[in-house]
Design an enzyme around this catalytic site. Structure first.
Site, mmCIF file in Angstrom:
data_model
loop_
_atom_site.group_PDB
_atom_site.id
_atom_site.type_symbol
_atom_site.label_atom_id
_atom_site.label_comp_id
_atom_site.label_asym_id
_atom_site.label_seq_id
_atom_site.Cartn_x
_atom_site.Cartn_y
_atom_site.Cartn_z
ATOM 1 N N GLU A 138 -20.359 60.758 -26.939
ATOM 2 C CA GLU A 138 -21.181 60.879 -28.147
ATOM 3 C C GLU A 138 -22.071 59.646 -28.292
ATOM 4 O OE1 GLU A 138 -18.740 59.546 -31.976
ATOM 5 O OE2 GLU A 138 -17.838 61.276 -31.026
ATOM 6 N N CYS A 194 -15.016 63.583 -29.703
ATOM 7 C CA CYS A 194 -14.021 62.936 -28.831
ATOM 8 C C CYS A 194 -13.407 63.840 -27.770
ATOM 9 C CB CYS A 194 -12.913 62.317 -29.681
ATOM 10 S SG CYS A 194 -13.507 61.017 -30.789
ATOM 11 N N HIS A 237 -4.798 62.997 -28.785
ATOM 12 C CA HIS A 237 -5.988 62.188 -29.068
ATOM 13 C C HIS A 237 -5.618 61.015 -29.974
ATOM 14 C CE1 HIS A 237 -9.874 60.772 -30.140
ATOM 15 N NE2 HIS A 237 -9.795 61.204 -31.384
ATOM 16 N N ASN A 270 -10.065 53.191 -30.186
ATOM 17 C CA ASN A 270 -10.411 54.589 -29.930
ATOM 18 C C ASN A 270 -11.623 54.662 -29.010
ATOM 19 O OD1 ASN A 270 -10.950 57.309 -30.004
ATOM 20 N ND2 ASN A 270 -11.490 57.392 -32.166
#
Length: 349
Positions: A81, A113, A237, A269
């Site tokens: 992204e 993600c 995740h 992250n």
């Protein structure tokens, strides 16, 4: 016919910033943040690193680990992204840098993600159909967080690449099956031209992350007639340390199953690389015959679940490229001013 992971490679920038340092600048309570997020530091790209350079490093590591001829790669898909160009594919840069050009198809993926795992699924389909020999799927990001925003404490940089194939003698892990759960849930977004994303705050949890992760995971286990006890490891995740820990508990997985792949406390992250990094860290230590359950999440929103079985070949290729633990070791810590420069947060009129 089996389809699965022929090789994998990861990349994490050397620079890190501690949560304490970000909290110091904004006057926040670092201990409360670390306790709530279960994140203690995060990776920061160097001034000359972006999603493309990170994707290239991860892809080169994947090719090196397996020793395959890059000319066999028939598809390169990079999920991110934070692609460096609004118009100009990252995947062509990766293909050229790995020596895979010119006979291949390439495209960039975007699904917050889980763009990287969507690329894995696309490569699985192309390989299984016989259209290509090998596919290269990458998740790479230099995630953005506005100054002072909650995202700034976790938005990190890193990437992971997976080479997908179907020749049994080459598979380091078999992807037994995959299952996706997707809805239009606007929990996180960034308009074209906006420097930083916006998010729905607490709204991102229940209707976003937990709904899609649990439904994708339950859907795959129902489809395969498996249960948490059938797996040695689990990866979910990792937007922070709290969410995957809670998701695992909700689904019946233990802390021991998720511990090997839970890299977010020392990494942050990595968005498109997040779940894929956890799988890589798990493959770094899994034994032949071990099973890994993994579920990626992407805002917008969707979940991709995978059931993976490790083969004997993992022990032949594992040590041929840097492991995730090696990439996390010996970081260089920076202060907020250097971090702001590295992330382009200082704008000159």
């Amino acid at each position: 016919m089996s389809v699965g992971i022929v090789s994998y490679g990861a990349y994490v920038p050397q620079y890190r910033i501690k949560i304490d340092e970000i909290a110091r600048v904004w006057g926040d309570d670092a201990e409360i943040l670390k306790s709530g997020l279960m994140v203690f530091e995060k990776s920061v790209p160097d001034v000359d690193e972006d999603a493309a350079t990170i994707a290239v490093e991860a892809a080169r590591a994947a090719v090196l680990r397996s020793g395959i001829d890059a000319q066999r790669i028939g598809a390169v898909y990079t999920g991110s992204e934070s692609h460096p160009y609004a118009v100009k594919p990252t995947s062509t840069i990766v293909a050229e840098a790995t020596g895979a050009t010119p006979v291949l198809t390439a495209a960039d993926f975007e699904f917050a993600c889980k763009a990287g795992t969507a690329a894995v699924q696309a490569c699985m389909g192309l390989v299984s159909s016989g259209m290509i020999d090998l596919g290269l799927a990458i998740g790479a990001d230099v995630a953005q967080g506005a100054p002072g925003d909650a995202l700034e404490y976790t938005a990190a940089a890193g990437g992971v690449a997976y080479i997908i194939g179907n020749k049994e003698s080459e598979l380091a892990a078999i992807i037994e099956d995959t299952y996706s759960f997707t809805t239009d849930t606007p929990d996180f977004w960034r308009r074209e031209g906006m420097p930083y994303p916006e998010h729905g705050g607490r709204f991102t949890g229940e209707p976003g992350y937990f709904k899609h992760v649990t439904n994708a995971a339950k859907g795959l286990m129902a489809k395969m007639d498996t249960k948490p006890a059938d797996y040695d490891y689990a990866v979910f995740h990792q937007p922070n340390g709290k969410f995957p820990t809670r998701a695992a508990k909700m689904l019946g997985f233990s802390k021991e199953q998720i511990k090997p792949g839970l890299v977010v406390p020392r990494l942050g992250n990595t968005y498109s690389g997040s779940c894929m990094m956890g799988i890589a860290a798990t493959l770094d230590q899994a034994k032949p015959g071990d099973r890994i359950f993994a579920t990626a999440f992407g805002s917008g929103a969707g979940g991709d679940a995978f059931s993976i079985t490790v083969t004997d070949r993992i022990e032949e290729i594992r040590d041929n490229a840097p492991k995730v633990e090696e990439l996390l070791a010996n970081p260089t810590y920076i202060d907020y001013s250097k971090y702001a420069r590295h992330k382009g947060k200082i704008k000159v009129a």
